[in-house]
Design a protein around this motif. Structure first.
Motif, PDB file in Angstrom:
ATOM      1  N   ILE A  11      -0.762  -0.736  -6.474  1.00 44.94           N
ATOM      2  CA  ILE A  11       0.156  -1.115  -5.681  1.00 44.94           C
ATOM      3  C   ILE A  11       0.685  -2.450  -6.263  1.00 44.94           C
ATOM      4  N   MET A  12      -0.291  -3.566  -6.743  1.00 45.86           N
ATOM      5  CA  MET A  12      -0.069  -4.578  -7.141  1.00 45.86           C
ATOM      6  C   MET A  12       0.879  -4.284  -8.635  1.00 45.86           C
ATOM      7  N   GLN A  13       0.488  -3.571  -9.405  1.00 45.38           N
ATOM      8  CA  GLN A  13       1.268  -3.429 -10.542  1.00 45.38           C
ATOM      9  C   GLN A  13       2.597  -3.181 -10.278  1.00 45.38           C
ATOM     10  N   VAL A  14       3.039  -2.319  -9.097  1.00 47.42           N
ATOM     11  CA  VAL A  14       4.278  -2.067  -8.725  1.00 47.42           C
ATOM     12  C   VAL A  14       5.324  -3.390  -8.226  1.00 47.42           C
ATOM     13  N   LEU A  15       4.414  -4.170  -7.670  1.00 47.95           N
ATOM     14  CA  LEU A  15       4.666  -5.381  -6.981  1.00 47.95           C
ATOM     15  C   LEU A  15       4.990  -6.316  -8.076  1.00 47.95           C
ATOM     16  N   TRP A  16       4.295  -6.361  -9.142  1.00 51.14           N
ATOM     17  CA  TRP A  16       4.426  -7.461 -10.076  1.00 51.14           C
ATOM     18  C   TRP A  16       5.854  -6.896 -10.973  1.00 51.14           C
ATOM     19  N   GLU A  17       5.829  -5.825 -11.196  1.00 45.81           N
ATOM     20  CA  GLU A  17       6.902  -5.240 -11.656  1.00 45.81           C
ATOM     21  C   GLU A  17       8.180  -5.322 -11.251  1.00 45.81           C
ATOM     22  N   LEU A  18       8.130  -5.117 -10.009  1.00 47.60           N
ATOM     23  CA  LEU A  18       9.680  -5.073  -9.200  1.00 47.60           C
ATOM     24  C   LEU A  18      10.086  -6.288  -8.424  1.00 47.60           C
ATOM     25  N   ASP A  19       8.846  -6.967  -8.021  1.00 48.94           N
ATOM     26  CA  ASP A  19       8.884  -8.298  -7.400  1.00 48.94           C
ATOM     27  C   ASP A  19       8.843  -8.204  -6.045  1.00 48.94           C
ATOM     28  N   ILE A  27       6.142   3.459  -3.151  1.00 42.17           N
ATOM     29  CA  ILE A  27       5.880   5.123  -3.048  1.00 42.17           C
ATOM     30  C   ILE A  27       6.501   5.721  -4.199  1.00 42.17           C
ATOM     31  N   THR A  28       7.907   5.348  -4.475  1.00 37.70           N
ATOM     32  CA  THR A  28       8.281   6.019  -5.706  1.00 37.70           C
ATOM     33  C   THR A  28       8.179   5.692  -6.874  1.00 37.70           C
ATOM     34  N   GLN A  29       7.479   4.687  -7.053  1.00 37.63           N
ATOM     35  CA  GLN A  29       7.018   4.072  -8.408  1.00 37.63           C
ATOM     36  C   GLN A  29       5.568   4.898  -8.685  1.00 37.63           C
ATOM     37  N   LEU A  30       4.920   5.343  -7.565  1.00 41.22           N
ATOM     38  CA  LEU A  30       3.532   5.638  -7.752  1.00 41.22           C
ATOM     39  C   LEU A  30       3.439   6.978  -8.255  1.00 41.22           C
ATOM     40  N   PRO A  31       2.402   7.353  -9.012  1.00 42.84           N
ATOM     41  CA  PRO A  31       2.296   8.763  -9.715  1.00 42.84           C
ATOM     42  C   PRO A  31       2.030   9.749  -8.562  1.00 42.84           C
ATOM     43  N   GLU A  32       2.475  11.127  -9.158  1.00 46.66           N
ATOM     44  CA  GLU A  32       1.974  12.148  -8.381  1.00 46.66           C
ATOM     45  C   GLU A  32       0.742  12.562  -8.273  1.00 46.66           C
ATOM     46  N   PRO A  33       0.092  12.941  -7.339  1.00 48.97           N
ATOM     47  CA  PRO A  33       0.766  13.134  -5.684  1.00 48.97           C
ATOM     48  C   PRO A  33       0.862  12.051  -5.182  1.00 48.97           C
ATOM     49  N   LYS A  34       2.131  11.816  -4.695  1.00 51.54           N
ATOM     50  CA  LYS A  34       2.573  10.494  -3.988  1.00 51.54           C
ATOM     51  C   LYS A  34       1.571  10.309  -2.487  1.00 51.54           C
ATOM     52  N   PRO A  35       1.156   9.183  -2.405  1.00 53.51           N
ATOM     53  CA  PRO A  35       0.263   9.016  -1.169  1.00 53.51           C
ATOM     54  C   PRO A  35       1.021   9.021   0.118  1.00 53.51           C
ATOM     55  N   ALA A  36       0.652   8.846   1.310  1.00 49.32           N
ATOM     56  CA  ALA A  36       1.209   8.991   2.255  1.00 49.32           C
ATOM     57  C   ALA A  36       1.915   7.579   2.626  1.00 49.32           C
ATOM     58  N   LYS A  60      13.711  -3.995  11.140  1.00 52.30           N
ATOM     59  CA  LYS A  60      12.475  -3.397  11.539  1.00 52.30           C
ATOM     60  C   LYS A  60      11.509  -3.347  10.332  1.00 52.30           C
ATOM     61  N   SER A  61      11.944  -3.510   9.253  1.00 53.52           N
ATOM     62  CA  SER A  61      11.073  -3.441   8.054  1.00 53.52           C
ATOM     63  C   SER A  61      10.605  -4.651   7.607  1.00 53.52           C
ATOM     64  N   HIS A  62       9.742  -4.609   6.611  1.00 52.33           N
ATOM     65  CA  HIS A  62       9.104  -5.759   5.925  1.00 52.33           C
ATOM     66  C   HIS A  62       9.272  -5.442   4.331  1.00 52.33           C
ATOM     67  N   LYS A  63       9.919  -6.417   3.791  1.00 54.28           N
ATOM     68  CA  LYS A  63      10.000  -6.599   2.310  1.00 54.28           C
ATOM     69  C   LYS A  63       8.745  -7.299   1.845  1.00 54.28           C
ATOM     70  N   TYR A  64       8.023  -6.552   0.676  1.00 55.40           N
ATOM     71  CA  TYR A  64       6.973  -7.321   0.272  1.00 55.40           C
ATOM     72  C   TYR A  64       6.954  -7.874  -1.203  1.00 55.40           C
ATOM     73  N   TYR A  65       6.304  -8.807  -1.376  1.00 56.07           N
ATOM     74  CA  TYR A  65       6.324  -9.473  -2.549  1.00 56.07           C
ATOM     75  C   TYR A  65       4.955 -10.304  -3.115  1.00 56.07           C
ATOM     76  N   PRO A  66       4.685 -10.293  -4.331  1.00 55.86           N
ATOM     77  CA  PRO A  66       3.315 -10.795  -4.715  1.00 55.86           C
ATOM     78  C   PRO A  66       3.248 -12.413  -4.708  1.00 55.86           C
ATOM     79  N   LEU A  67       2.237 -12.641  -4.073  1.00 58.60           N
ATOM     80  CA  LEU A  67       1.996 -14.253  -3.904  1.00 58.60           C
ATOM     81  C   LEU A  67       1.029 -14.782  -4.999  1.00 58.60           C
ATOM     82  N   ILE A  68       0.383 -13.830  -5.951  1.00 58.26           N
ATOM     83  CA  ILE A  68      -0.629 -13.990  -7.099  1.00 58.26           C
ATOM     84  C   ILE A  68       0.014 -13.478  -8.039  1.00 58.26           C
ATOM     85  N   SER A  69       0.227 -14.157  -9.293  1.00 58.89           N
ATOM     86  CA  SER A  69       1.152 -13.744 -10.489  1.00 58.89           C
ATOM     87  C   SER A  69       0.080 -12.853 -11.261  1.00 58.89           C
ATOM     88  N   LYS A  70       0.296 -11.730 -11.986  1.00 61.16           N
ATOM     89  CA  LYS A  70      -0.314 -10.870 -12.764  1.00 61.16           C
ATOM     90  C   LYS A  70      -1.142 -11.578 -13.577  1.00 61.16           C
TER      91      LYS A  70
END
Length: 120
Positions: A11-19, A27-36, A60-70
């Motif tokens: 998940i951090m890899q996705v956050l580091w890539e997309l910010d 979820i769309t960035q994770l490989p199949e089978p997609k987790p719930a 009602k949603s949260h947008k997440y971003y990394p606090l620690i750099s890769k």
């Protein structure tokens, strides 16, 4: 800095890539089978508790971003790795990988020169 589990790192890899993303975007960035959705949401909350992830509220949603750099995580992880497996010796680590990967001295020298060229 705490180490990430495999799922957390994925998940951090996705956050580091997309910010900055919503759980559905992760979820769309994770490989199949997609987790719930709930699984990813739980892992993101754990990452928040560990201090790796922050969030902004969007309705009602949260947008997440990394606090620690890769780079910061990689540096910390590698220090721990070298300490645990090579008695803190980068020389032992390089020697090990040189033997295992049959890396020639010329290839190693070329790699070191490339790394030196990248340093500011």
């Amino acid at each position: 800095m705490k180490e990430l589990t495999k799922a957390e790192e994925e998940i951090m890899q996705v956050l580091w890539e997309l910010d900055s993303v919503f759980v559905k975007d992760i979820i769309t960035q994770l490989p199949e089978p997609k987790p719930a959705y709930n699984t990813v949401s739980t892992i993101v909350r754990i990452l928040q508790q560990k201090g790796f992830v922050g969030h902004e509220i969007h309705g009602k949603s949260h947008k997440y971003y990394p606090l620690i750099s890769k780079e910061a995580y990689t540096k910390s992880f590698m220090k721990g790795f070298v300490k645990r497996y090579f008695s803190g010796s980068y020389q032992q680590m390089v020697s090990f990988f040189t033997k295992e990967d049959k890396l020639s001295l010329n290839e190693l020298e070329q790699l070191l020169n490339e790394l030196k060229a990248k340093k500011p």
